[in-house]
Design an enzyme around this catalytic site. Sequence first.
Site, PDB file in Angstrom:
ATOM      1  N   ASN A   1     -25.453  -2.884  33.016  1.00 56.55           N
ATOM      2  CA  ASN A   1     -24.539  -1.992  34.034  1.00 56.55           C
ATOM      3  C   ASN A   1     -25.558  -1.587  34.983  1.00 56.55           C
ATOM      4  OD1 ASN A   1     -22.770  -1.597  35.715  1.00 56.55           O
ATOM      5  ND2 ASN A   1     -22.180  -0.199  34.701  1.00 56.55           N
ATOM      6  N   TRP A   2     -26.280  -2.863  35.762  1.00 58.90           N
ATOM      7  CA  TRP A   2     -27.000  -2.478  36.990  1.00 58.90           C
ATOM      8  C   TRP A   2     -26.963  -1.638  37.790  1.00 58.90           C
ATOM      9  CZ3 TRP A   2     -29.390  -7.968  38.021  1.00 58.90           C
ATOM     10  CH2 TRP A   2     -30.726  -8.679  36.805  1.00 58.90           C
ATOM     11  N   LYS A   3     -25.499  -1.772  38.106  1.00 58.22           N
ATOM     12  CA  LYS A   3     -24.145  -1.130  38.713  1.00 58.22           C
ATOM     13  C   LYS A   3     -24.846  -1.446  40.089  1.00 58.22           C
ATOM     14  CE  LYS A   3     -24.861   3.694  35.719  1.00 58.22           C
ATOM     15  NZ  LYS A   3     -23.903   4.482  35.571  1.00 58.22           N
TER      16      LYS A   3
ATOM     17  N   HIS B   1     -14.764   1.150  34.926  1.00 53.90           N
ATOM     18  CA  HIS B   1     -15.596   1.953  35.345  1.00 53.90           C
ATOM     19  C   HIS B   1     -15.983   3.471  35.121  1.00 53.90           C
ATOM     20  CE1 HIS B   1     -19.602   3.802  35.485  1.00 53.90           C
ATOM     21  NE2 HIS B   1     -19.933   3.148  34.373  1.00 53.90           N
TER      22      HIS B   1
ATOM     23  N   GLU C   1     -16.328   4.991  37.323  1.00 59.39           N
ATOM     24  CA  GLU C   1     -17.208   5.303  39.237  1.00 59.39           C
ATOM     25  C   GLU C   1     -15.800   5.107  40.045  1.00 59.39           C
ATOM     26  OE1 GLU C   1     -20.921   3.602  38.110  1.00 59.39           O
ATOM     27  OE2 GLU C   1     -21.646   5.664  36.826  1.00 59.39           O
TER      28      GLU C   1
ATOM     29  N   GLU D   1     -17.019   6.006  26.867  1.00 61.59           N
ATOM     30  CA  GLU D   1     -18.258   6.295  28.257  1.00 61.59           C
ATOM     31  C   GLU D   1     -17.730   7.475  28.677  1.00 61.59           C
ATOM     32  OE1 GLU D   1     -20.659   3.121  30.166  1.00 61.59           O
ATOM     33  OE2 GLU D   1     -18.855   3.363  31.214  1.00 61.59           O
TER      34      GLU D   1
ATOM     35  N   GLY E   1     -25.182   8.795  33.503  1.00 56.95           N
ATOM     36  CA  GLY E   1     -25.800   8.845  34.773  1.00 56.95           C
ATOM     37  C   GLY E   1     -26.330  10.286  34.749  1.00 56.95           C
TER      38      GLY E   1
ATOM     39  N   SER F   1     -25.846   7.329  29.123  1.00 54.41           N
ATOM     40  CA  SER F   1     -26.860   8.176  28.711  1.00 54.41           C
ATOM     41  C   SER F   1     -27.434   7.196  27.381  1.00 54.41           C
ATOM     42  CB  SER F   1     -27.543   9.700  28.923  1.00 54.41           C
ATOM     43  OG  SER F   1     -27.178   9.800  29.971  1.00 54.41           O
TER      44      SER F   1
ATOM     45  N   GLY G   1     -26.138   1.896  31.039  1.00 56.05           N
ATOM     46  CA  GLY G   1     -26.552   1.677  33.249  1.00 56.05           C
ATOM     47  C   GLY G   1     -27.757   2.046  33.123  1.00 56.05           C
ATOM     48  N   GLY G   2     -28.275   3.631  33.098  1.00 62.96           N
ATOM     49  CA  GLY G   2     -30.297   3.320  33.684  1.00 62.96           C
ATOM     50  C   GLY G   2     -31.105   2.387  32.988  1.00 62.96           C
TER      51      GLY G   2
HETATM   52  C1  PEP Z   1     -22.855   2.960  32.941  1.00 64.08           C
HETATM   53  O1  PEP Z   1     -22.989   2.685  34.226  1.00 64.08           O
HETATM   54  O2  PEP Z   1     -21.674   2.597  32.268  1.00 64.08           O
HETATM   55  C2  PEP Z   1     -23.476   4.090  32.243  1.00 64.08           C
HETATM   56  C3  PEP Z   1     -23.654   4.098  31.087  1.00 64.08           C
HETATM   57  O3  PEP Z   1     -24.581   4.665  32.900  1.00 64.08           O
HETATM   58  P1  PEP Z   1     -26.265   5.275  32.386  1.00 64.08           P
HETATM   59  O4  PEP Z   1     -26.569   4.440  30.774  1.00 64.08           O
HETATM   60  O5  PEP Z   1     -26.769   5.389  33.181  1.00 64.08           O
HETATM   61  O6  PEP Z   1     -25.891   6.567  31.605  1.00 64.08           O
END
Ligand code: PEP
Length: 247
Positions: free
Chosen positions: A9-11, A94, A96, A165, A171, A209, A230-231
Amino acid sequence: MKKKLIAGNWKMNGSLAANQALMQELLAGLGAPGCEVAVCAPAVYLAQLQELLKGSALLAGAQDVSAHAAGAFTGEISAPMLRDFDVRFAIVGHSERRQYHNETDATVAAKAQQALAAGITPIVCVGETLQEREDDKTEEVVKRQLAAVIHANGHCISEIVVAYEPVWAIGTGKTASPEQAQQVHAVLRKQLKAASASADRIRILYGGSMNAANAATLLAQPDIDGGLIGGASLKAPDFLTIIAAAA
Ligand code: PEP
């Protein structure tokens, strides 16, 4: 046995140049992955992704989809529009989007419904906040979020992907322990089994994470069928390590 799924997930990150460099590095290191791999890009880059992914084993995903099929919904992008760009997955619900765009369980369910109708696999995100975990409400929250999607999607439910999640792990660098994650995944699996005879084929991803160092232990849990990353999906070597751990 079902193949694991690793979805990035590049966000709201990237640019034409940065995406090209990232994909080049990723595709060069990918080979024939032993799991399914997708990258969920910002909508404006889906056309670029379609070109970059041609002939590769990597699949394209979107980060959201409209809850409506077409019409007067300025700024929205429908599931059939995503299909035009070979999009195979769409993240829905998600945290967010639930948090910053006030998406309700009903909206998320409608989005999943739109995706399924267009032949796109919704990656349905569920997860509790830190406060909810501390109040011992984790099960109640994730079950309520998933129930809305099950209720709206009936017999199609075996076509979805679920992502657990925990909001407090997204994040933040704080990961759920493999045991904590497995415990919630087992609850979700039981709920899916009660709803569908084909629930065993539904993949339940962990997200929050997940990184190159912790992926293998999380992915070794019996009910963790992949990751939503994500990251770490923005760094090709890290993402490749996670993909290898899922093979
Ligand atoms: C996400 O955005 O779905 C996510 C899991 O982010 P991160 O891996 O950065 O925690």
